[in-house]
Design a protein around this motif. Structure first.
Motif, PDB file in Angstrom:
ATOM      1  N   ASP A 129      22.410  -5.068  -8.770  1.00 33.24           N
ATOM      2  CA  ASP A 129      22.783  -4.213  -7.625  1.00 33.24           C
ATOM      3  C   ASP A 129      24.048  -4.695  -6.922  1.00 33.24           C
ATOM      4  O   ASP A 129      24.315  -4.283  -5.795  1.00 33.24           O
TER       5      ASP A 129
ATOM      6  N   ASP B 189      27.419  -4.943  -5.413  1.00 34.43           N
ATOM      7  CA  ASP B 189      28.495  -4.009  -5.091  1.00 34.43           C
ATOM      8  C   ASP B 189      29.404  -4.730  -4.094  1.00 34.43           C
ATOM      9  O   ASP B 189      29.290  -4.548  -2.886  1.00 34.43           O
TER      10      ASP B 189
ATOM     11  N   LEU C 213      33.763  -2.742 -10.526  1.00 35.44           N
ATOM     12  CA  LEU C 213      33.536  -3.518  -9.310  1.00 35.44           C
ATOM     13  C   LEU C 213      34.755  -4.367  -8.983  1.00 35.44           C
ATOM     14  O   LEU C 213      35.108  -4.543  -7.810  1.00 35.44           O
TER      15      LEU C 213
ATOM     16  N   ASN D 241      37.119  -2.082  -7.338  1.00 39.11           N
ATOM     17  CA  ASN D 241      36.693  -1.818  -5.955  1.00 39.11           C
ATOM     18  C   ASN D 241      37.199  -2.888  -4.999  1.00 39.11           C
ATOM     19  O   ASN D 241      37.667  -2.586  -3.910  1.00 39.11           O
TER      20      ASN D 241
END
Lengths: 307, 307
Positions: free
Chosen positions: B105, B107, B129, B132
């Protein structure tokens, strides 16, 4: 100053991912002699060939200051022949054919004209024959280096261990260093080998460079990162020829100077792999060599301040 | 000056020919943070752990100037767990268990307190990721480096190629460089990778050292020849942490200074492999590091006059 090179003079057939050649002159002595001749004169060759070995090649070697008094020519026999294939990973190769031919009867003798040589390079050969050459020298050379291979470890380990007591420098690859000592760690293997006789040890790692050991000192020389390794045949013999050529030229047996020898050997090997067989070793010039050595400097040179 | 490190904080179980440990703290972020903290302060960590991750480890990191605002702690979940076994050739390993746990999970978010960091190290992670994180930075860092692995080339090559356009430096191993480009020659692979985006490229070759590429320039740093590589886990992350730590400390983005960074990274990695996990990275002192860097100088330094 002179350097005796004991090694094969042969024909090779070579296949690489980049091409194929059915017959080209090769052999450890040929690579080492062409290479060393850039640095030392004379190179005194000890080898054996059949009467098929090209006169022009002999002439080319002579022109470069390679003495051939110690090269036996056997009538009606063929020169040593080796054929091999390289895959994409140029560090491994398959031997397809090994025709010993004249090599089966090789009993190397040191001609009188070679006596007094201060440097001796014993190419890969039956250990007993390597020992014979050492014992034929009336005066011990200043520096005796030898190459060997896994085959002799499998078949003549005792003889090999005897020769090791008589030499100054052993040149082997990483797999051979491990096989000789049963140590996987190259540092441990190096210590073990230096206890068998040689005070100096070079471990060649192909595209990963070479290590020089002496006592607690160690020096590392990288291989030049090349876009293409066209044909690695003879690179190890070229390396040894460059190293011994430099040593014979400078006559300085210090560890510092051996470092320079390793760089010279690595530079010469980086030329060798650019074309089939010893082709490149006949084309290059002294400025080419200097330029290549400069590239090695730039490749590893760094300056860091410790605070 | 500050350095953001994005990476895992985890538990490892490790088996090597020299021993076995059932649980030790690990993860790319842990290795990189401990290492970088010797050179730069603060190191701003971005990671995710379960509530099983030891408080003492967090405290130890904090004490060394590692900020943990970006480390998410997930209640009632377990930290990422990896288990692997090394064979005699420490360059290869078998992964026995990979329990993603909280990592499934992950993030990663950039906390406000981290904004303005000039150096960003993106550890190996799903490429989306990594992108990001870059996009969360309000001001583009001076130097963005990233690590990746074969798994993402197999499963998310398109995403990976997008991230490559946003970074300055890619750090991969030789097999990954080959897989990314379909070139066997590392020189060709390097050229191809630099056309994908990053201006700088480091190719790690494990015990055979590391290459730094930029345009037509290339630098090679050896690995220190060690008697024993006790546990190579984390050596690559330590290398990257040392490199980025040096870069963040000096703020000098020249090729010359990157060479120094590679040597610092190599020196730190040579400590890492001496004991299980990050143990050694917590023990060493600044004089230990200086001494080790001096050993690298001696290992490759040579002086040759060109005639």
């Amino acid at each position: 100053m002179s350097l005796i090179v004991v090694g094969t003079m042969a024909f090779d057939a070579i296949e690489t991912p980049f091409g194929k050649i059915n017959q080209i002159v090769g052999g450890s002595g040929v690579y080492a002699a062409y290479t060393a001749s850039y640095f030392v004169n004379p190179v005194q060759q000890i080898s054996i060939v059949g009467d098929d070995f090209p006169q022009e090649e002999m002439e080319e070697l002579r022109k470069r200051g390679v003495h051939l008094d110690g090269v036996e020519i056997i009538k009606d026999k063929k020169s040593f022949f080796w054929s091999g294939r390289y895959h994409e990973d140029m560090n491994t190769r398959d031997t397809l054919i090994t025709d010993l031919n004249v090599l089966a009867d090789f009993d190397p003798k040191v001609p009188d004209s070679y006596q007094g040589a201060e440097f001796l390079m014993l190419g890969n050969l039956m250990p007993k024959l390597q020992l014979n050459v050492i014992q034929e020298m009336k005066e011990r050379p200043k520096l005796i280096a030898m190459d060997t291979m896994n085959f002799w470890m499998d078949t003549a380990m005792n003889d090999l261990k005897i020769v090791l007591r008589y030499i100054d420098l052993l040149v082997v690859n990483d797999a051979e260093a491990r096989q000789l000592t049963n140590h996987f760690s190259l540092v441990k293997a190096a210590k073990a080998i230096m206890q068998m006789g040689p005070k100096y040890l070079i471990i060649k790692k192909g595209e990963h460079g070479a290590l020089l050991f002496h006592g607690d000192e160690v020096f590392f020389a990288p291989a030049l990162p090349l876009e293409e390794v066209f044909d690695p045949t003879g690179a190890g013999d070229t390396f040894a020829g460059g190293f011994m050529g430099h040593m014979a030229k400078t006559k300085d047996l210090s560890f510092e100077n051996m470092k320079r020898g390793i760089i010279v050997g690595s530079a010469m090997a980086s030329f060798c792999v650019e074309k089939f067989g010893p082709t490149r070793l006949k084309e290059i010039t002294k400025p080419d060599i200097d330029k290549r050595i400069q590239q090695f400097k730039e490749l590893v040179n760094f300056d860091i301040e410790l605070v």
